[in-house]
Design a protein around this motif. Structure first.
Motif, PDB file in Angstrom:
ATOM      1  N   ARG A   2      11.088  21.887  -7.900  1.00 42.73           N
ATOM      2  CA  ARG A   2      10.325  23.139  -7.793  1.00 42.73           C
ATOM      3  C   ARG A   2      10.602  23.790  -6.442  1.00 42.73           C
ATOM      4  N   SER A   3      10.866  25.062  -6.484  1.00 45.75           N
ATOM      5  CA  SER A   3      11.126  25.790  -5.238  1.00 45.75           C
ATOM      6  C   SER A   3      10.933  27.276  -5.505  1.00 45.75           C
ATOM      7  N   PRO A   4      10.833  28.063  -4.459  1.00 47.70           N
ATOM      8  CA  PRO A   4      10.654  29.507  -4.652  1.00 47.70           C
ATOM      9  C   PRO A   4      11.829  30.171  -5.374  1.00 47.70           C
ATOM     10  N   GLU A   5      12.959  29.465  -5.450  1.00 50.80           N
ATOM     11  CA  GLU A   5      14.140  30.060  -6.105  1.00 50.80           C
ATOM     12  C   GLU A   5      14.222  29.715  -7.586  1.00 50.80           C
ATOM     13  N   ARG A   6      13.374  28.774  -8.068  1.00 51.59           N
ATOM     14  CA  ARG A   6      13.555  28.280  -9.431  1.00 51.59           C
ATOM     15  C   ARG A   6      12.318  28.489 -10.296  1.00 51.59           C
TER      16      ARG A   6
ATOM     17  N   LYS B  59       9.175  34.182 -13.422  1.00 50.42           N
ATOM     18  CA  LYS B  59       9.789  34.581 -12.147  1.00 50.42           C
ATOM     19  C   LYS B  59      10.155  33.341 -11.345  1.00 50.42           C
ATOM     20  N   PRO B  60      11.159  33.457 -10.477  1.00 50.49           N
ATOM     21  CA  PRO B  60      11.499  32.324  -9.624  1.00 50.49           C
ATOM     22  C   PRO B  60      10.257  31.837  -8.893  1.00 50.49           C
ATOM     23  N   GLY B  61      10.115  30.530  -8.776  1.00 45.50           N
ATOM     24  CA  GLY B  61       8.960  29.955  -8.095  1.00 45.50           C
ATOM     25  C   GLY B  61       7.807  29.639  -9.020  1.00 45.50           C
ATOM     26  N   GLU B  62       7.847  30.154 -10.253  1.00 48.54           N
ATOM     27  CA  GLU B  62       6.724  29.950 -11.171  1.00 48.54           C
ATOM     28  C   GLU B  62       6.994  28.819 -12.157  1.00 48.54           C
TER      29      GLU B  62
ATOM     30  N   ASP C 260       1.572  27.093 -13.188  1.00 52.81           N
ATOM     31  CA  ASP C 260       0.867  28.238 -12.609  1.00 52.81           C
ATOM     32  C   ASP C 260       0.151  29.002 -13.714  1.00 52.81           C
TER      33      ASP C 260
ATOM     34  N   SER D 129      14.180  37.691 -12.712  1.00 55.12           N
ATOM     35  CA  SER D 129      13.325  36.856 -13.554  1.00 55.12           C
ATOM     36  C   SER D 129      14.038  36.563 -14.866  1.00 55.12           C
TER      37      SER D 129
END
Lengths: 246, 471
Positions: free
Chosen positions: A191-195, A26-29, A213, A2
């Motif tokens: 946007r992605s779960p990694e970023r 955190k990644p994804g947020e 979020d 993160s």
């Protein structure tokens, strides 16, 4: 994993601006930071990127466990931190295409050459997504660009560099509604779960397009409230005075 | 036969020209400058009598002329003429094949990439090592067109008629103290004659290399493009950095006959102990064009103001120059445009970059007399300051009489801002890379005027300068 900011204090010579700021992205947020003028939002983005005008007096920032504050400005970028500037700078004589290419080249190991064909293919694809004319590849970076064109160009760089954590500093300022939509689409496409994203804005309007979020309220150098997207609407309705009472 | 390779000294991997081989001279005029020095040079070179007289007369002019410190820097007073050697040579005869060139000289030029460039894109090459050319060759197709390309020492023996007709006519001995010095002790440099109507497709190149300490290099170049002829000539220069000063004082004369076109490209990269005091001037006859494309990197002090005398109707003159002054360096450069016929046109574009405590000075002279009609001049000079301690000065003199002319002058000074560098660093570029990019952006439009092969080299040299200047 993160972007972790803990009890961060930072000052300019005569004044402390960040006074115990803490946040974990955190990644994804997607986090939004809202706050009145002078609350330290833009300072936060510059301090995270290592601007020499600010001195960090205490606290820590880590990027995926690495000490971000120990890194030079450029090392922070290469480690995966990106700032979309509120006021992007002009670089006369340096074409946009060459600038972005140099930035990508800087991420490769020494001796390795960026594949030019693949690069231009990707650049054109991203420019199409942002509805930017091809003429922007040959034009000098931000020189003579309108406010909206500069912001698009920031998002183009974000899309090309694919950073792990992006800070958008008042990206909505100076944008008309059409430009705002295009810019937001660009961000949403990334946007992605990694970023992870940290969206700094004065107005709720941007958050209609880039749905956060978590929304935070920043006042006098630290976060005083956090909540879901509904917090942004509440702020819009009642104004920042609310935050003083809270 | 095995050749023993001499030891190379002082190699710095990050530097282009900072290395040298031990001295291996057969001919050495010794320290200091007097009539005896001139006699030594004349004897070694087997100069004809008129050259010996020419040199001795020039020595007198040199001795009589004061240093131009009433307008130029007083750093000139630090040149100790008695501590230099004025002629150093190994084998005096230039070789036609690299295989015949002495090993250390060959290695030097290989390191500088000359034989490779020759194979790739040059019509002819002359490589001067200290006082004399070590290698000189012109491609057969070019030779068959009647092009003469050799060093000045050979030319005055082999082509005395053409040589003598123009030698010292564009830049007389007494033009300035350093043209007089060159006239006294000149050695090497190029002589080029392009016959009428011949357009030389590829550039001719000369490379001037100083290898020895406490030495002065005084090449003399004379280029004549006959009616309708065209040629591009490129010169490069380097020297290692010694503890003591080195002197380089060239004289370059260009003659473009009716309708001819000469482009003269310089990329000099002197080490920071070189006094580089050069006089360059061209004459453009009717419908002719002389272009100086000049890039000055390095040296302790460079004073160089390429000029064009537009002698014939509709003649054109142009100076495009880039100067980069780092700490301990003063680039005092500019242009002289002398309009001497109707409807002549001149253009000067100068960009300078000052880094650290470096100082860049622009001096321009535009002269259009009253009796002429329809002359035009455009002058632009832009300076970029990298650090707060960097310095730039501009001294333009535009001397236009009469009212049927058009002149235009623009000047600007800008600074690379910390915010601009921060912006670039935020994208992942190191501080030096960001600086280089800014600087390259600043001169980008001028770099395009250089032949491709040179613009790549230019960018590399600037990157090297920037690397050392930050952090």
């Amino acid at each position: 994993m993160s972007l972790l900011i803990q009890d961060l204090h930072a000052c300019i010579p005569d004044r402390e601006i960040l006074k115990g700021f803490s946040l974990e992205v955190k990644p994804g947020e997607v986090h939004a930071i809202m706050g009145p003028n002078g609350s330290g939002k833009s300072t936060l983005s510059k301090v995270l990127c290592g601007h020499e005008d600010y001195e960090v007096t205490s606290g820590s920032v880590t990027l995926d466990g690495e000490d971000l504050l120990a890194m030079d400005v450029d090392a922070r970028s290469r480690a995966g931190l990106f700032l979309a500037f509120q006021y992007p700078f002009e670089i006369p004589g340096v074409s946009n295409a060459n600038f972005i290419r140099a930035a990508l080249q800087a991420r490769l190991p020494k001796g390795e050459e960026l594949d030019a064909v693949g690069y231009y293919k990707q650049l054109y694809r991203r420019m199409d997504e942002l509805e930017m004319s091809r003429s922007f590849t040959a034009r000098s970076v931000n020189e003579g660009f309108s406010g909206g064109e500069k912001k698009r160009n920031e998002i183009l760089q974000l899309m090309m560099l694919e950073p792990k954590y992006s800070i958008l500093d008042e990206t909505d300022s100076g944008l008309d509604i059409d430009a705002l939509k295009v810019v937001s689409q660009g961000v949403n496409a990334m946007r992605s779960p990694e970023r992870g994203f940290l969206v700094i804005t004065h107005y709720q309007r941007l958050l209609d397009y880039i749905k956060p979020d978590i929304v935070h309220v920043m006042v006098e150098g630290r976060l005083i409230r956090s909540g879901g997207p509904e917090l942004a609407l509440e702020l819009e309705a009642k104004g920042y005075e609310l935050t003083h009472a809270a | 036969m095995s050749v023993e390779t001499p030891d190379i000294a002082d190699i710095r991997a990050d530097s282009v020209g900072d290395f040298y081989f031990p001295e291996n001279h057969v001919y050495d005029a010794g320290y200091g400058l007097s009539e005896k020095t001139i006699d030594y040079i004349c004897d070694v070179k087997n100069d004809p009598d008129w050259v010996r007289e020419f040199r001795k007369k020039a020595l007198k002019v040199f001795e009589e002329k004061p240093m131009p410190t009433h307008w130029a820097t007083t750093d000139l007073n630090n040149i100790k003429f008695e501590e230099f050697r004025y002629y150093l040579a190994g084998d005096r005869k230039a070789k036609r094949s690299w295989d015949d060139v002495p090993e250390e000289v060959k290695k030097t030029f290989e390191r500088l990439g000359i034989p490779e460039q020759e194979r790739k894109f040059l019509a002819g090459v002359e490589a001067q090592y200290d006082s004399e050319a070590a290698y000189s060759n012109v491609k057969k197709v070019v030779e068959e067109q009647g092009v003469i390309f050799m060093n000045s020492t050979e030319a005055l023996q082999q082509h005395p008629d053409i040589f003598r007709k123009w030698f010292g006519k564009v830049i007389p001995t007494g033009d300035n103290k350093f043209s007089a010095l060159n006239s006294a002790v000149f050695s090497g440099g190029s002589f080029i004659y392009i016959p009428p109507g011949v357009k030389v497709k590829h550039p001719l190149q000369a490379y001037f290399r100083i290898n020895s300490e406490q030495f002065g290099q005084f090449e003399r170049t004379l280029i004549i493009a006959d009616e309708g002829a065209e040629v591009m000539y490129m010169e490069g220069c380097t020297a290692p950095k010694f503890e003591t000063a080195t002197l380089h004082s060239a004289v370059v004369e260009l003659v473009a006959m009716k309708g001819a076109k000469i482009q003269y490209v310089t990329v000099q990269n002197w080490s920071s102990n070189v006094f580089n005091l050069v006089t360059k001037r061209g004459i453009a006859h009717e419908d002719a064009e002389v272009r100086w494309i000049d890039c000055n990197i390095g040296s302790r002090l460079t004073m160089k103001y390429p000029g064009v005398v537009m002698k014939g109707r509709r003649a054109r003159g142009e100076v495009i120059s880039i100067a980069l002054a780092n700490t301990g360096q003063h680039q005092d450069t500019g242009a002289k445009m002398i309009h001497a016929a109707d409807e002549t046109t001149s253009n000067v574009i100068s960009k300078s970059i000052s880094i650290g405590k470096g100082r860049a000075t622009y001096r321009g002279l535009v002269h259009i007399p009253k009796h002429l009609k329809g002359c035009k001049n455009n002058t632009e000079c832009d300076a970029l300051l990298i650090n707060s301690s960097s310095r730039t000065d501009t001294y333009p003199a535009i001397n236009v009489r009469g009212n049927e002319h058009a002149t235009q002058h623009e000047a600007s000074v800008s600074q690379v801002s910390a915010e601009q560098i921060f912006y670039m660093q935020q994208r992942g570029l190191s501080e030096a890379e960001a600086m280089s990019l800014s600087v390259n952006g600043f001169i980008n439009d001028l770099v395009r005027e250089f032949p491709m092969e040179y613009s790549v080299e230019l960018k590399r040299l600037i990157d090297l300068e920037m690397e050392g200047s930050v952090g």
